[in-house]
Structure formats: structure tokens, C-alpha cells
Design a protein around this motif. Structure first.
Motif, PDB file in Angstrom:
ATOM      1  N   MET A   1       0.812  -1.195   0.000  1.00 44.47           N
ATOM      2  CA  MET A   1       0.000   0.000   0.000  1.00 44.47           C
ATOM      3  C   MET A   1       0.859   1.264   0.000  1.00 44.47           C
ATOM      4  SD  MET A   1      -3.138   0.394  -0.230  1.00 44.47           S
ATOM      5  CE  MET A   1      -4.567   1.281   0.169  1.00 44.47           C
ATOM      6  N   ARG A   2       1.982   1.229   0.704  1.00 40.03           N
ATOM      7  CA  ARG A   2       2.864   2.391   0.745  1.00 40.03           C
ATOM      8  C   ARG A   2       3.352   2.762  -0.647  1.00 40.03           C
ATOM      9  NH1 ARG A   2       4.821   3.975   5.810  1.00 40.03           N
ATOM     10  NH2 ARG A   2       4.208   2.554   7.448  1.00 40.03           N
ATOM     11  N   ASN A   3       3.643   1.790  -1.488  1.00 36.92           N
ATOM     12  CA  ASN A   3       4.119   2.072  -2.836  1.00 36.92           C
ATOM     13  C   ASN A   3       3.058   2.783  -3.668  1.00 36.92           C
ATOM     14  OD1 ASN A   3       6.616   0.989  -2.337  1.00 36.92           O
ATOM     15  ND2 ASN A   3       6.050  -1.042  -3.061  1.00 36.92           N
ATOM     16  N   ALA A   4       1.795   2.465  -3.433  1.00 37.62           N
ATOM     17  CA  ALA A   4       0.709   3.106  -4.173  1.00 37.62           C
ATOM     18  C   ALA A   4       0.625   4.590  -3.830  1.00 37.62           C
ATOM     19  CB  ALA A   4      -0.616   2.420  -3.867  1.00 37.62           C
ATOM     20  N   PHE A   5       0.970   4.962  -2.611  1.00 35.57           N
ATOM     21  CA  PHE A   5       0.903   6.352  -2.174  1.00 35.57           C
ATOM     22  C   PHE A   5       2.034   7.188  -2.767  1.00 35.57           C
ATOM     23  CE2 PHE A   5       1.779   9.791   0.879  1.00 35.57           C
ATOM     24  CZ  PHE A   5       0.545  10.412   0.870  1.00 35.57           C
ATOM     25  N   ARG A   6       3.144   6.569  -3.087  1.00 36.91           N
ATOM     26  CA  ARG A   6       4.323   7.309  -3.560  1.00 36.91           C
ATOM     27  C   ARG A   6       4.048   8.246  -4.724  1.00 36.91           C
ATOM     28  NH1 ARG A   6       8.954   2.993  -3.079  1.00 36.91           N
ATOM     29  NH2 ARG A   6       9.065   3.144  -0.838  1.00 36.91           N
ATOM     30  N   GLY A   7       3.331   7.808  -5.720  1.00 35.97           N
ATOM     31  CA  GLY A   7       3.074   8.631  -6.896  1.00 35.97           C
ATOM     32  C   GLY A   7       1.874   9.555  -6.763  1.00 35.97           C
ATOM     33  N   LEU A   8       1.107   9.388  -5.697  1.00 36.57           N
ATOM     34  CA  LEU A   8      -0.118  10.162  -5.539  1.00 36.57           C
ATOM     35  C   LEU A   8       0.112  11.663  -5.387  1.00 36.57           C
ATOM     36  CD1 LEU A   8      -3.111   9.663  -5.591  1.00 36.57           C
ATOM     37  CD2 LEU A   8      -3.049   9.266  -3.135  1.00 36.57           C
ATOM     38  N   PRO A   9       1.078  12.132  -4.591  1.00 30.88           N
ATOM     39  CA  PRO A   9       1.289  13.582  -4.504  1.00 30.88           C
ATOM     40  C   PRO A   9       1.592  14.214  -5.868  1.00 30.88           C
ATOM     41  CG  PRO A   9       2.399  12.506  -2.691  1.00 30.88           C
ATOM     42  CD  PRO A   9       1.918  11.420  -3.621  1.00 30.88           C
ATOM     43  N   ALA A  10       2.344  13.536  -6.707  1.00 29.80           N
ATOM     44  CA  ALA A  10       2.646  14.071  -8.040  1.00 29.80           C
ATOM     45  C   ALA A  10       1.375  14.159  -8.890  1.00 29.80           C
ATOM     46  CB  ALA A  10       3.692  13.204  -8.737  1.00 29.80           C
ATOM     47  N   LEU A  11       0.492  13.175  -8.771  1.00 29.62           N
ATOM     48  CA  LEU A  11      -0.775  13.205  -9.520  1.00 29.62           C
ATOM     49  C   LEU A  11      -1.661  14.362  -9.046  1.00 29.62           C
ATOM     50  CD1 LEU A  11      -1.691   9.411  -9.688  1.00 29.62           C
ATOM     51  CD2 LEU A  11      -0.951  10.884 -11.570  1.00 29.62           C
ATOM     52  N   VAL A  12      -1.715  14.557  -7.738  1.00 29.07           N
ATOM     53  CA  VAL A  12      -2.507  15.653  -7.179  1.00 29.07           C
ATOM     54  C   VAL A  12      -1.930  16.989  -7.634  1.00 29.07           C
ATOM     55  CG1 VAL A  12      -3.184  16.815  -5.030  1.00 29.07           C
ATOM     56  CG2 VAL A  12      -3.345  14.329  -5.203  1.00 29.07           C
ATOM     57  N   ASP A  13      -0.605  17.116  -7.592  1.00 24.23           N
ATOM     58  CA  ASP A  13       0.067  18.330  -8.028  1.00 24.23           C
ATOM     59  C   ASP A  13      -0.222  18.619  -9.500  1.00 24.23           C
ATOM     60  OD1 ASP A  13       1.784  20.557  -7.599  1.00 24.23           O
ATOM     61  OD2 ASP A  13       3.395  19.473  -8.608  1.00 24.23           O
ATOM     62  N   ARG A  14      -0.158  17.594 -10.339  1.00 25.45           N
ATOM     63  CA  ARG A  14      -0.451  17.762 -11.767  1.00 25.45           C
ATOM     64  C   ARG A  14      -1.900  18.191 -11.995  1.00 25.45           C
ATOM     65  NH1 ARG A  14       0.515  12.651 -14.960  1.00 25.45           N
ATOM     66  NH2 ARG A  14      -1.693  12.322 -14.700  1.00 25.45           N
ATOM     67  N   TRP A  15      -2.831  17.582 -11.264  1.00 25.51           N
ATOM     68  CA  TRP A  15      -4.241  17.942 -11.386  1.00 25.51           C
ATOM     69  C   TRP A  15      -4.457  19.415 -11.020  1.00 25.51           C
ATOM     70  CZ3 TRP A  15      -8.290  19.914  -8.686  1.00 25.51           C
ATOM     71  CH2 TRP A  15      -9.565  19.730  -9.221  1.00 25.51           C
ATOM     72  N   LEU A  16      -3.827  19.866  -9.930  1.00 36.43           N
ATOM     73  CA  LEU A  16      -3.963  21.261  -9.516  1.00 36.43           C
ATOM     74  C   LEU A  16      -3.438  22.211 -10.596  1.00 36.43           C
ATOM     75  CD1 LEU A  16      -2.849  20.955  -5.789  1.00 36.43           C
ATOM     76  CD2 LEU A  16      -5.163  21.403  -6.618  1.00 36.43           C
ATOM     77  N   LYS A  17      -2.313  21.846 -11.195  1.00 38.24           N
ATOM     78  CA  LYS A  17      -1.736  22.675 -12.258  1.00 38.24           C
ATOM     79  C   LYS A  17      -2.630  22.683 -13.495  1.00 38.24           C
ATOM     80  CE  LYS A  17       3.000  22.199 -10.739  1.00 38.24           C
ATOM     81  NZ  LYS A  17       4.259  21.485 -10.881  1.00 38.24           N
ATOM     82  N   GLU A  18      -3.137  21.515 -13.882  1.00 40.06           N
ATOM     83  CA  GLU A  18      -4.015  21.422 -15.054  1.00 40.06           C
ATOM     84  C   GLU A  18      -5.277  22.259 -14.886  1.00 40.06           C
ATOM     85  OE1 GLU A  18      -4.828  17.289 -15.681  1.00 40.06           O
ATOM     86  OE2 GLU A  18      -2.813  16.874 -16.445  1.00 40.06           O
ATOM     87  N   HIS A  19      -5.768  22.366 -13.664  1.00 41.19           N
ATOM     88  CA  HIS A  19      -6.992  23.117 -13.392  1.00 41.19           C
ATOM     89  C   HIS A  19      -6.698  24.529 -12.893  1.00 41.19           C
ATOM     90  CE1 HIS A  19      -8.497  19.013 -13.687  1.00 41.19           C
ATOM     91  NE2 HIS A  19      -9.610  19.587 -14.078  1.00 41.19           N
TER      92      HIS A  19
END
Length: 91
Positions: A1-19
Motif C-alpha cells: 500500500m505504501r508504494n501506491a501512495f508514492r506517486g499520488l502527490p505528483a498526480l494531485v500536483d499535476r491535477w492542480l496545475k491542469e486546473h
């Protein structure tokens, strides 16, 4: 489960930038106490986005529902894997 969280901040950051959400814009996260809301708050905190946690106390009395909102400025730990991390529920 920890590995799944690793990329999540980058995805959230990208979403914020896209919007086009500004970096100084405070995000209000509805905290249910579940892992998804805690992970979102932790991700936002980790990428440096200001975060406010919000919860609502809901009860039934006198034949109707009542809601007392509770908004608190959160200092959200970035370790969402701890059982107590990111929990800003008022109770």
C-alpha cells in the motif's frame, strides 16, 4: 500500500496545475475519517498546498436532522500510513 501512495502527490500536483489552482489557494478537504480523505489532505500538505480540514457533526433530534459544521485549519502530517496520521476530526 505504501508504494501506491508514492506517486499520488505528483498526480494531485499535476491535477492542480491542469486546473490552474493557485499555489496560495487554500483547499478545504471534507474529512470523513476514511483513508481517501486523509490521503488527499496528506498529499496536498506534502506538495505545499495550504489545507483546511472540514468535518460535519450530523444527528437526528426532534424529528429532523441537524448539522454542525466544524472547520479547522489543519497541520496535516505527510505520513498517511500511520493510523493517526492526518486525522483532524474534532472528536
Amino acid at each position: 500500500m505504501r508504494n501506491a501512495f508514492r506517486g499520488l502527490p505528483a498526480l494531485v500536483d499535476r491535477w492542480l496545475k491542469e486546473h490552474r489552482i493557485p499555489r496560495d489557494c487554500t483547499i478545504i478537504v471534507g474529512m470523513s475519517g476514511g483513508r481517501d480523505s486523509m490521503a488527499l489532505a496528506a498529499c496536498l500538505s506534502r506538495i505545499g498546498q495550504p489545507v483546511v480540514a472540514s468535518a460535519c457533526q450530523l444527528w437526528f433530534a426532534g424529528g429532523r436532522f441537524h448539522c454542525r459544521p466544524s472547520v479547522r485549519r489543519a497541520v496535516v502530517p505527510t505520513d498517511a500510513h500511520s493510523s493517526q496520521a492526518a486525522c483532524t476530526h474534532p472528536c
